[in-house]
Design a protein around this motif. Structure first.
Motif, PDB file in Angstrom:
ATOM      1  N   HIS A   1     115.322  83.633  78.605  1.00 18.19           N
ATOM      2  CA  HIS A   1     115.271  85.015  79.097  1.00 18.19           C
ATOM      3  C   HIS A   1     113.935  85.689  78.796  1.00 18.19           C
ATOM      4  CE1 HIS A   1     119.961  85.527  78.959  1.00 18.19           C
ATOM      5  NE2 HIS A   1     119.583  84.495  79.655  1.00 18.19           N
ATOM      6  N   TYR A   2     113.408  85.475  77.595  1.00 14.89           N
ATOM      7  CA  TYR A   2     112.243  86.238  77.145  1.00 14.89           C
ATOM      8  C   TYR A   2     110.932  85.476  77.302  1.00 14.89           C
ATOM      9  CZ  TYR A   2     115.335  89.697  74.888  1.00 14.89           C
ATOM     10  OH  TYR A   2     116.274  90.678  74.642  1.00 14.89           O
ATOM     11  N   GLU A   3     110.990  84.152  77.282  1.00 12.05           N
ATOM     12  CA  GLU A   3     109.736  83.384  77.216  1.00 12.05           C
ATOM     13  C   GLU A   3     109.385  82.656  78.502  1.00 12.05           C
ATOM     14  OE1 GLU A   3     107.519  83.450  74.802  1.00 12.05           O
ATOM     15  OE2 GLU A   3     108.705  84.888  73.662  1.00 12.05           O
ATOM     16  N   LEU A   4     110.315  81.882  79.018  1.00 11.63           N
ATOM     17  CA  LEU A   4     109.973  81.054  80.176  1.00 11.63           C
ATOM     18  C   LEU A   4     109.410  81.879  81.340  1.00 11.63           C
ATOM     19  CD1 LEU A   4     109.821  78.175  81.287  1.00 11.63           C
ATOM     20  CD2 LEU A   4     112.168  78.452  82.132  1.00 11.63           C
ATOM     21  N   PRO A   5     109.929  83.109  81.588  1.00  8.86           N
ATOM     22  CA  PRO A   5     109.355  83.885  82.706  1.00  8.86           C
ATOM     23  C   PRO A   5     107.856  84.186  82.557  1.00  8.86           C
ATOM     24  CG  PRO A   5     111.472  84.808  82.046  1.00  8.86           C
ATOM     25  CD  PRO A   5     111.104  83.781  81.006  1.00  8.86           C
ATOM     26  N   LYS A   6     107.303  83.979  81.360  1.00  5.47           N
ATOM     27  CA  LYS A   6     105.868  84.231  81.185  1.00  5.47           C
ATOM     28  C   LYS A   6     104.991  83.260  81.967  1.00  5.47           C
ATOM     29  CE  LYS A   6     106.270  86.311  76.554  1.00  5.47           C
ATOM     30  NZ  LYS A   6     106.054  86.112  75.098  1.00  5.47           N
ATOM     31  N   ILE A   7     105.537  82.112  82.355  1.00  6.87           N
ATOM     32  CA  ILE A   7     104.656  81.092  82.957  1.00  6.87           C
ATOM     33  C   ILE A   7     104.086  81.538  84.301  1.00  6.87           C
ATOM     34  CG2 ILE A   7     105.888  79.217  81.779  1.00  6.87           C
ATOM     35  CD1 ILE A   7     106.970  78.360  84.530  1.00  6.87           C
ATOM     36  N   GLY A   8     104.770  82.441  84.982  1.00  6.42           N
ATOM     37  CA  GLY A   8     104.282  82.898  86.290  1.00  6.42           C
ATOM     38  C   GLY A   8     102.878  83.469  86.200  1.00  6.42           C
ATOM     39  N   ALA A   9     102.663  84.336  85.211  1.00 12.10           N
ATOM     40  CA  ALA A   9     101.354  84.978  85.066  1.00 12.10           C
ATOM     41  C   ALA A   9     100.270  83.948  84.754  1.00 12.10           C
ATOM     42  CB  ALA A   9     101.411  86.047  83.975  1.00 12.10           C
ATOM     43  N   TRP A  10     100.607  82.966  83.909  1.00 14.26           N
ATOM     44  CA  TRP A  10      99.599  81.954  83.555  1.00 14.26           C
ATOM     45  C   TRP A  10      99.261  81.053  84.746  1.00 14.26           C
ATOM     46  CZ3 TRP A  10     103.202  81.089  78.888  1.00 14.26           C
ATOM     47  CH2 TRP A  10     102.817  81.891  77.809  1.00 14.26           C
ATOM     48  N   LEU A  11     100.295  80.647  85.500  1.00 14.62           N
ATOM     49  CA  LEU A  11     100.061  79.668  86.567  1.00 14.62           C
ATOM     50  C   LEU A  11      99.381  80.281  87.786  1.00 14.62           C
ATOM     51  CD1 LEU A  11     103.319  77.516  86.396  1.00 14.62           C
ATOM     52  CD2 LEU A  11     101.027  76.912  85.600  1.00 14.62           C
ATOM     53  N   GLN A  12      99.550  81.593  87.934  1.00 18.73           N
ATOM     54  CA  GLN A  12      98.956  82.238  89.106  1.00 18.73           C
ATOM     55  C   GLN A  12      97.440  82.011  89.169  1.00 18.73           C
ATOM     56  OE1 GLN A  12     100.522  86.132  90.106  1.00 18.73           O
ATOM     57  NE2 GLN A  12      98.445  86.946  90.108  1.00 18.73           N
TER      58      GLN A  12
END
Lengths: 607, 607
Positions: free
Chosen positions: B579-590
């Motif tokens: 819930h708190y961590e995995l969604p962060k990957i979007g910003a990095w991969l963009q």
């Protein structure tokens, strides 16, 4: 490399601070007088602060049984600071001030924070005296505040106690009337205080003739009981040494004793103390109890103290910002001079070629641009808030009230955002230095240690987040949030027609809508336990949205300027923020919007 | 609170380490022998390491002009460690080892890292001796490795030089044949070395009879020139004191001199040195030049050294993990005992009620669960990697080769992820302590300082990221990445049919697809400058995806267990991560997918 061009650009090209001269209070000022103040502060910071930043880290304050010993450099720096007139820069001419706009004062103080954050304790003295100018009696102003402005006395704020850190309602320091004539003391209603105060910065030293403590305490009711909660809190002036109504030291100590110095991981140039009030070590007129003079009304102490605390929160934000900036400049300098490795691609295949300087590597540039985006963005935010303080004090009534409300909403961000992201900048500065970064031969590890205190100083992230989502975005019917949205939309409207900014303007509009939706979703059930369970991720997303707005607004000013490397750098920092940082808000807001209870619902024994 | 239940769960319920006993090498072992090793290490760590963790921070190593002085506690701890047999735990019975699976060895060493990371330098000695067992001659094994395993000698790895940190191709230490008979020395081809080595951990001390340096150096060609690049690098054994072929000290010093101790912000229990080889301070047989014995083939030194470096990278990941864990346990304990504030909602409105313990506040629970998710997740990853080492060494050929390739891909994550996120955990541990957290009266600020070195130790984030995106995901036609995707998909398939895991399984599948797509997009132009400009954000996203997979896999094992608070905690940590961590990957991969050049393209003068 100098900070000055960035400060000049933000003050003049972006905030148009010179236009304040059209107001009566600032009518004598001009770009020249502002520049002169900045010149002076830049010079004192360079000569009296920067060279001694490591000294104050290694020669930690120590107590010899009688006095707290600080390095000579700290004495010299504080003397130079007081002589510059900066302690009373914003005050009226008639009390010896310069009537300087707060925006310029804050900018000038930035140089000291960057040069050596922990030498400077001017912030507390000024804040203390400013509070007395707002809430004290004429005698209190004359005896205490004016002597603080002159540098003869210094000031502290004594809120926390060992058992009451963030929770001020649990303050247990007691203040009882000092004799039957307690009401008639020329310095204000006289009480005797007993209790312990923790985390008191600059609480004991020999830098000034006297130390003026502003102390929160409770006056017991007729049954000797303290009123529970914050309603019972009053504010007192408790000088370290007794002062007569003429402002002279009587030669008598007050009953305030140093109980211990806190040994910290950073910010070591400033003493951090546990003080015992009224334990009887220094009885006054043969009696235990620290003599204190009531400020303002009994029971309204917290209200007065917030006057100082809001200034202190912007001050902490600025300190965090400038520590980040110091690391940015140090690592930029290192990256321009350290040879290591070869370029990527065919040019780098020949190991017989000499290595390049590390600023030529893309990842080092990424770490530099991140620091620039964090620290120059944070500086812009702090100066924007400072400008709001000037609006609040000198603009017409409507503008002033808008500024007050905007400040209410922005203060938790101005405090928390730099303390998190300029700390991250300091970590990147270490990373750029490689192994040298974690040695004490280079300054960056100290900046990082110093900065770690700022996420706790003057209210933790948790406290700021509750303040923002639990109070500030709701207050006055949500008007503060609407005002902020209005300012952000103004920037969007100005940017959206410029082709290179259109995508950023749209992204900012979407971010604002996401924050708005998350605010509503958080409060959809009306239950604080639902809404506030993820207040910190909300604070983080709110902060990133505010910084994206600040950067877009700064970029508009940069765009209007002539081509230059500095202009290119500002535009790139803005793009960095929109490409690398703003997209992070999705992950933070998701748990806010869903009122995620994964953490809050977990029973203690499952950890 | 003890770490043991977590270790037991991961080893037995998740990794089924007992099943290794079916292999010949481990046939004598059982759950009981494994438990006995863990018991011993847990006890030694508790008695000889933990109580002295602050001592080694405050009593930093110093040089008295002749010897490097370390606290007595360090001597005692290292003696106890050597006596436990842990230095040769994984070695064959015939050389005095225990033939212990590496998975159990790594788990057992975790207790020392958690108790006092900087007392323990066993990792370097074991790694050094293991390298010699793999690449040394019989005499080198007997004289050097076996004496390291017994604790009589200790070991170092000497790669970096002051001008060559990450860039080993610039190694300038020279090794020339030592006389006409240099080929016939019983200890291996004998050279004389001259050069400087920087950042050498445990490079000088009196803890052992001798110190065995493994040194990278270049053998000049017939014109006296060094071969540029890494091809010219050879590996040498350079003992601090000369040893005869019987393994006895001859009484003569080798020409290795301490040039300086590096003073660090953390990890102070271990000396960190600049060593001068061959400057003539301790001439051997009247001649300047440090005597060194070639290991393996000339010009193949880096290949041998990587044997040690990959182990060291997992070791650094484990150290970072356990520092995080130490902070988690300390802050959990504090949160359970510190009263402060009142609950949200109506129950908290009455200030006359006593305060609650801070673990009852949602934001404190968030900070605790984040630490648990980071640190227990990282521990699972490190033990998974250790299990792959056992597969590589003892499984059938196909499984072993798969394990080798998976390890290649996972090593940069095992090194980098804990060094970033368990450092963040340490910062959260400070935050939970409030002001107490930044004082040296509580252990958490030291964990945080100690851990800051790990993002640099054994290759920075930048180096790990280039290794991952520039080499590991491409090698052998991308087979490593496919293998990892296969393992992740196995977990998804097992989880997707369990209702409470289905959403997480889907989220992991999407994350994997995003990482795959970003990998392709990064390399779409085939230009390293395009692909690698955002290698670090790629590393971060890859790491978070790997950790999400690890957590889902661990949660499957937890799900199969009986209801208990520990089970609830593991499932909650998994949910937290999704819930708190995995969604962060979007910003990095963009920025990876768009091959964003905002940073790489910015000219130097614009910073």
């Amino acid at each position: 490399m100098s900070l000055r061009p960035t400060v000049d650009f933000l003050l003049n090209d972006w905030l148009h601070v010179e236009s304040l001269n059209q107001r009566e209070r600032f009518a004598d000022h001009s770009r020249e007088t502002f520049d002169a103040v900045l010149d002076t502060c830049e010079r004192i910071a360079r000569e009296k602060y920067a060279p001694f930043n490591r000294v104050v880290d290694t020669q930690e304050p120590h107590f010899d049984g009688e006095k707290v010993i600080l390095p000579q450099a700290t004495h010299d720096a504080q003397k130079a600071y007081a002589e510059s007139g900066m302690l009373s820069a914003a005050q009226d001419y008639e009390v010896g001030g310069m009537q300087l706009p707060y925006t310029v004062e804050a900018a000038a103080n930035a140089f000291f924070a960057m040069a050596s954050v922990s030498i400077g304790s001017g912030m507390l003295t000024t804040g203390n005296a400013n509070l007395l100018m707002a809430h004290g009696t004429d005698a209190q102003k004359r005896v205490f505040a004016l002597n603080e402005f002159s540098g003869r006395f210094s000031g502290t704020m004594c809120l926390s106690e060992p058992q009451a850190g963030s929770s001020l309602s649990d303050v247990a320091t007691r203040a009882v009337p000092d004799g039957p004539d307690f009401q008639s003391d020329p310095l204000g209603p006289r009480y005797r205080l007993k209790g312990n105060k923790m985390w008191i910065s600059a609480g004991e030293h020999e830098l000034t003739e006297n130390i003026i403590h502003l102390v929160l305490a409770k006056i017991p009711d007729e049954n000797g009981r303290l009123v529970p909660g914050t309603r019972g809190i009053s504010l007192f002036i408790v000088p370290k040494k007794i002062v007569n109504p003429a402002g002279e030291l009587t030669g008598e100590r007050n009953d305030v004793a140093l109980a211990g110095l806190n040994h910290k991981c950073g910010w070591r140039g400033t003493t951090n103390t546990l003080l015992n009030f009224g334990e009887g070590r220094f009885p006054v007129k043969g009696e235990a109890g620290a003599v204190g003079y009531l400020v303002g009304q009994a029971g309204k102490g917290l209200h007065c103290m917030f006057h100082m605390m809001n200034e202190a929160r912007i001050g902490v934000g600025m300190a965090a910002t400038m520590l980040g900036m110091a690391g940015y400049h140090a690592s930029l300098d290192y990256a321009k001079n350290r040879p290591q490795g070869r370029p990527m691609g065919p040019a780098g295949k020949d190991p017989a070629q000499p290595p390049v300087r590390i600023i030529e590597h893309a990842d080092v540039k990424r770490m530099l641009l991140a620091q620039k985006a964090y620290c120059e963005g944070a500086l812009a935010l702090e100066l924007y808030c400072a400008r709001l303080v000037d609006e609040q004090h000198t603009a017409d009534a409507t503008t002033a009230d808008d500024a007050r409300l905007l400040l209410e909403v922005l203060t938790p961000i101005a405090k928390s955002w730099p303390s998190e992201w300029c700390l991250e900048a300091n970590s990147l500065a270490i990373q750029i230095h490689g192994g040298y970064g974690y040695t004490r031969d280079f300054p960056v590890e100290q900046y990082w240690r110093d900065n770690r205190l700022n996420m706790i100083h003057e209210g933790t992230h948790g406290i700021q987040a509750m303040d923002l989502l639990g109070r500030k975005v709701l207050m006055e019917g949500g008007k503060g949030l609407s005002l902020l949205a209005g300012r952000i939309n103004d920037t969007i409207q100005r940017a959206i027609h410029i082709p290179e900014f259109a995508a950023h303007a749209n992204a900012l509009g979407q971010a604002l809508a996401q924050v708005g939706a998350a605010t509503k979703a958080a409060w959809a059930t009306g239950e604080p336990t639902d809404a506030l369970a993820n207040a910190v991720p909300y604070l983080q997303a709110f902060g990133h949205t505010v910084l994206a707005w600040i950067w877009l607004d700064v970029a508009l000013a940069a765009h209007a300027a002539a081509e230059s490397p500095a202009r290119a750098g500002r535009l790139a920092a803005m793009r960095f923020f929109f490409h690398y940082e703003l997209p992070k808000i999705g992950a933070w807001l998701q748990v806010v919007s869903s009122r995620d209870q994964t953490c809050a619902a977990l029973p203690e024994e499952a950890f």
